[in-house]
Design a protein around this motif. Sequence first.
Motif, short mmCIF file in Angstrom:
data_model
loop_
_atom_site.label_atom_id
_atom_site.label_comp_id
_atom_site.label_asym_id
_atom_site.label_seq_id
_atom_site.Cartn_x
_atom_site.Cartn_y
_atom_site.Cartn_z
N LEU A 19 0.82 -1.22 0.00
CA LEU A 19 0.00 0.00 0.00
C LEU A 19 0.85 1.26 0.00
O LEU A 19 1.92 1.29 0.60
CB LEU A 19 -0.88 0.05 1.25
N ARG A 20 0.33 2.29 -0.63
CA ARG A 20 0.83 3.65 -0.46
C ARG A 20 -0.27 4.37 0.31
O ARG A 20 -1.37 4.61 -0.19
CB ARG A 20 1.06 4.32 -1.82
N ILE A 21 0.01 4.66 1.58
CA ILE A 21 -0.99 5.21 2.50
C ILE A 21 -1.43 6.60 2.06
O ILE A 21 -0.61 7.47 1.78
CB ILE A 21 -0.43 5.27 3.94
N GLY A 22 -2.74 6.79 2.02
CA GLY A 22 -3.32 8.09 1.70
C GLY A 22 -3.85 8.77 2.95
O GLY A 22 -3.49 9.88 3.28
N GLN A 23 -4.72 8.06 3.67
CA GLN A 23 -5.36 8.63 4.86
C GLN A 23 -5.60 7.53 5.88
O GLN A 23 -6.04 6.44 5.53
CB GLN A 23 -6.68 9.27 4.48
N ILE A 24 -5.31 7.84 7.13
CA ILE A 24 -5.58 6.93 8.24
C ILE A 24 -6.63 7.57 9.13
O ILE A 24 -6.47 8.70 9.57
CB ILE A 24 -4.30 6.67 9.07
N ASP A 25 -7.73 6.84 9.38
CA ASP A 25 -8.75 7.32 10.31
C ASP A 25 -8.34 6.85 11.70
O ASP A 25 -8.46 5.68 12.03
CB ASP A 25 -10.12 6.76 9.94
N ARG A 26 -7.80 7.77 12.50
CA ARG A 26 -7.20 7.42 13.79
C ARG A 26 -8.19 6.89 14.82
O ARG A 26 -7.81 6.20 15.73
CB ARG A 26 -6.42 8.61 14.37
N GLY A 27 -9.45 7.20 14.71
CA GLY A 27 -10.44 6.65 15.63
C GLY A 27 -10.12 6.91 17.08
O GLY A 27 -9.46 7.87 17.43
N GLY A 28 -10.55 6.00 17.94
CA GLY A 28 -10.33 6.16 19.37
C GLY A 28 -9.11 5.40 19.85
O GLY A 28 -8.61 4.51 19.18
N ASP A 29 -8.64 5.75 21.03
CA ASP A 29 -7.53 5.04 21.63
C ASP A 29 -7.93 3.59 21.91
O ASP A 29 -9.06 3.32 22.30
CB ASP A 29 -7.10 5.71 22.94
N GLY A 30 -7.02 2.71 21.73
CA GLY A 30 -7.28 1.31 22.03
C GLY A 30 -7.88 0.51 20.89
O GLY A 30 -8.13 -0.68 21.05
N ASP A 31 -8.12 1.15 19.73
CA ASP A 31 -8.65 0.41 18.59
C ASP A 31 -7.58 -0.56 18.08
O ASP A 31 -6.43 -0.17 17.86
CB ASP A 31 -9.05 1.34 17.45
N ALA A 32 -7.95 -1.80 17.87
CA ALA A 32 -7.01 -2.81 17.37
C ALA A 32 -6.81 -2.68 15.86
O ALA A 32 -5.76 -3.03 15.34
CB ALA A 32 -7.51 -4.21 17.71
N TRP A 33 -7.83 -2.18 15.16
CA TRP A 33 -7.80 -2.05 13.70
C TRP A 33 -8.25 -0.65 13.32
O TRP A 33 -9.19 -0.12 13.91
CB TRP A 33 -8.74 -3.07 13.05
N LEU A 34 -7.59 -0.05 12.34
CA LEU A 34 -7.96 1.29 11.88
C LEU A 34 -8.25 1.28 10.38
O LEU A 34 -7.54 0.63 9.61
CB LEU A 34 -6.83 2.28 12.16
N PRO A 35 -9.28 2.03 9.97
CA PRO A 35 -9.57 2.14 8.54
C PRO A 35 -8.52 3.01 7.84
O PRO A 35 -8.12 4.06 8.35
CB PRO A 35 -10.94 2.83 8.49
N VAL A 36 -8.09 2.55 6.67
CA VAL A 36 -7.07 3.23 5.89
C VAL A 36 -7.55 3.35 4.45
O VAL A 36 -8.13 2.41 3.91
CB VAL A 36 -5.74 2.44 5.93
N ARG A 37 -7.34 4.52 3.85
CA ARG A 37 -7.53 4.71 2.41
C ARG A 37 -6.14 4.75 1.81
O ARG A 37 -5.27 5.49 2.27
CB ARG A 37 -8.29 5.99 2.09
N ALA A 38 -5.90 3.93 0.79
CA ALA A 38 -4.56 3.82 0.24
C ALA A 38 -4.63 3.44 -1.24
O ALA A 38 -5.69 3.06 -1.75
CB ALA A 38 -3.78 2.76 1.00
#
Length: 64
Positions: A19-38
Motif C-alpha cells: 500500500l501507499r498510504i493516503g489517509q488513516i482514520d485514527r479513531g479512538g484510543d485502544g482500537d485494534a484495527w484502523l480504517p485506511v484509504r490507500a
Amino acid sequence: MDLVLAESDYRYGAGILRLRIGQIDRGGDGDAWLPVRATQLRGNGSEVGTVHVLVRTAKLRGLD
C-alpha cells in the motif's frame, strides 16, 4: 509512505498487501484495527487502484 502488510496485519483478504498510504482514520484510543484509504501497489511498485482496508494499529504507529 509505502507499507507492506502480511495477511495477519489487515482484514479481510489473502496474501501480502502493498500500500501507499493516503489517509488513516485514527479513531479512538485502544482500537485494534484502523480504517485506511490507500493506493494498492503491485510488486514492481506500479499502482493497482484505491482501496479501503482495516489495518492492524501496531503496523501504523509512527505513520502520519
